[in-house]
Design a protein around this motif. Structure first.
Motif, short mmCIF file in Angstrom:
data_model
loop_
_atom_site.label_atom_id
_atom_site.label_comp_id
_atom_site.label_asym_id
_atom_site.label_seq_id
_atom_site.Cartn_x
_atom_site.Cartn_y
_atom_site.Cartn_z
N GLY A 40 0.77 -1.23 0.00
CA GLY A 40 0.00 0.00 0.00
C GLY A 40 0.80 1.28 0.00
O GLY A 40 0.24 2.36 0.18
N LYS A 41 2.13 1.18 -0.24
CA LYS A 41 2.97 2.37 -0.27
C LYS A 41 3.79 2.38 -1.56
O LYS A 41 4.36 1.36 -1.95
CB LYS A 41 3.90 2.42 0.94
CG LYS A 41 3.15 2.51 2.27
CD LYS A 41 4.10 2.55 3.44
CE LYS A 41 3.34 2.61 4.76
NZ LYS A 41 4.24 2.67 5.93
N LEU A 42 3.82 3.54 -2.21
CA LEU A 42 4.61 3.73 -3.41
C LEU A 42 5.84 4.54 -3.04
O LEU A 42 5.73 5.68 -2.59
CB LEU A 42 3.78 4.43 -4.49
CG LEU A 42 4.40 4.53 -5.88
CD1 LEU A 42 3.30 4.63 -6.96
CD2 LEU A 42 5.34 5.73 -6.01
N GLU A 43 7.00 3.95 -3.23
CA GLU A 43 8.26 4.58 -2.80
C GLU A 43 8.73 5.61 -3.82
O GLU A 43 8.91 5.30 -5.00
CB GLU A 43 9.34 3.50 -2.62
CG GLU A 43 10.68 4.02 -2.18
CD GLU A 43 11.71 2.91 -2.10
OE1 GLU A 43 12.58 2.85 -3.00
OE2 GLU A 43 11.63 2.10 -1.16
N ILE A 44 8.94 6.83 -3.35
CA ILE A 44 9.48 7.91 -4.19
C ILE A 44 10.90 8.18 -3.74
O ILE A 44 11.14 8.72 -2.65
CB ILE A 44 8.64 9.20 -4.05
CG1 ILE A 44 7.19 8.95 -4.46
CG2 ILE A 44 9.25 10.32 -4.89
CD1 ILE A 44 6.98 8.67 -5.92
N SER A 45 11.87 7.79 -4.57
CA SER A 45 13.27 7.87 -4.16
C SER A 45 14.03 9.02 -4.81
O SER A 45 15.19 9.28 -4.48
CB SER A 45 13.99 6.55 -4.49
OG SER A 45 13.92 6.29 -5.89
N HIS A 46 13.40 9.72 -5.78
CA HIS A 46 14.06 10.84 -6.44
C HIS A 46 12.99 11.84 -6.86
O HIS A 46 11.88 11.44 -7.24
CB HIS A 46 14.85 10.36 -7.67
CG HIS A 46 15.74 11.41 -8.26
ND1 HIS A 46 15.26 12.37 -9.14
CD2 HIS A 46 17.06 11.67 -8.09
CE1 HIS A 46 16.26 13.16 -9.48
NE2 HIS A 46 17.36 12.77 -8.86
#
Length: 254
Positions: free
Chosen positions: A238-244
């Motif tokens: 349920g989480k979308l990782e934003i790394s940049h």
């Protein structure tokens, strides 16, 4: 100045005017080699034995053990084969040069006379063979890939013409919804997080999905509520990782 020299000088001026800035000027030139194998739409092997992962893009994955290949895998692989197989190329590094599998992490440019000069990473997104995916440790020149991806998406080229790669709205997500994904929505409130490596989470309006903002993109925690966005990253639980920062685009509101 004689007519011959005037003509030559004029030709040089035309060439200078037509040649734009080098898109990979900020990267580090690397090895040369000939492409002897294409693994999938974002990975290939050189005649030196070096495996190469094209940075800034994510092509459909191939079959592995009991896992079937992703939709459009075969077409994406063939697209890269048609452009690269048998051609001489040069690698350009934009940060980290190797991954844990000892693959070179690079932008790849063709350098021979067998065809036009091609920046393969860009061509794959421009032709709809891959989507943009930015990692903070190899982010150099990745911003130049977003516009050609957008054009391919608008024209429904390659994978964009298939149902599997349509970008869902966060308030109406399909099931299942994991792995690398793109999703559009409107930001809600900023939430605290205890996830290791994360600075905050951003809620998405009318959706259970949240954006997990990594410390490498911490400035995005200041995104105002009500901002229309297109997010890209790995989805898990349920989480979308934003790394940049490039992985969160601001969209115009209707």
């Amino acid at each position: 100045m004689t007519g011959v020299w005037q003509g030559l000088f004029g030709a040089l001026l035309v060439l200078a005017a037509c040649s734009g800035p080098d898109p990979l000027a900020g990267t580090q030139p690397g090895e040369h080699g000939r492409v002897v194998r294409v693994i999938d739409g974002d990975a290939l092997v050189l005649d030196t034995g070096q495996s190469v992962r094209l940075i800034g893009i994510e092509a459909p994955a191939g079959p592995y053990k009991d896992r079937e290949g992703a939709p459009f895998y075969t077409e994406s692989k063939r697209m890269l084969e048609d452009m690269a197989l048998g051609r001489e190329v040069q690698l350009f590094y934009a940060g980290l040069t190797r991954d844990r599998y000892d693959r070179a992490l690079a932008h790849v440019m063709t350098t021979d006379a067998l065809g036009p000069d091609l920046w393969l990473n860009r061509e794959m997104v421009a032709r709809g063979g891959a989507r943009v995916r930015v990692y903070p440790d190899t982010a150099g020149a990745n911003g130049l890939l977003l516009a050609p991806e957008a054009k391919a998406r608008e024209a429904k080229l390659g994978l964009w013409k298939t149902k599997a790669y349509r970008i869902p709205v966060a308030s109406d997500l399909p099931e299942p919804f994991e792995k690398f994904q793109l999703v559009e929505g409107v930001t809600g409130e900023r939430l605290s997080t205890d996830e290791q490596g994360a600075s905050c989470e951003l809620a998405l309006a009318e959706s259970a999905l949240t954006l997990e903002i990594q410390t490498s993109a911490a400035a995005l925690c200041q995104t105002p509520m009500g901002t229309a966005v297109r997010a890209r990253g790995y989805v898990y639980r349920g989480k979308l990782e934003i790394s940049h920062p490039l992985n969160l685009e601001t969209l115009p509101r209707d």
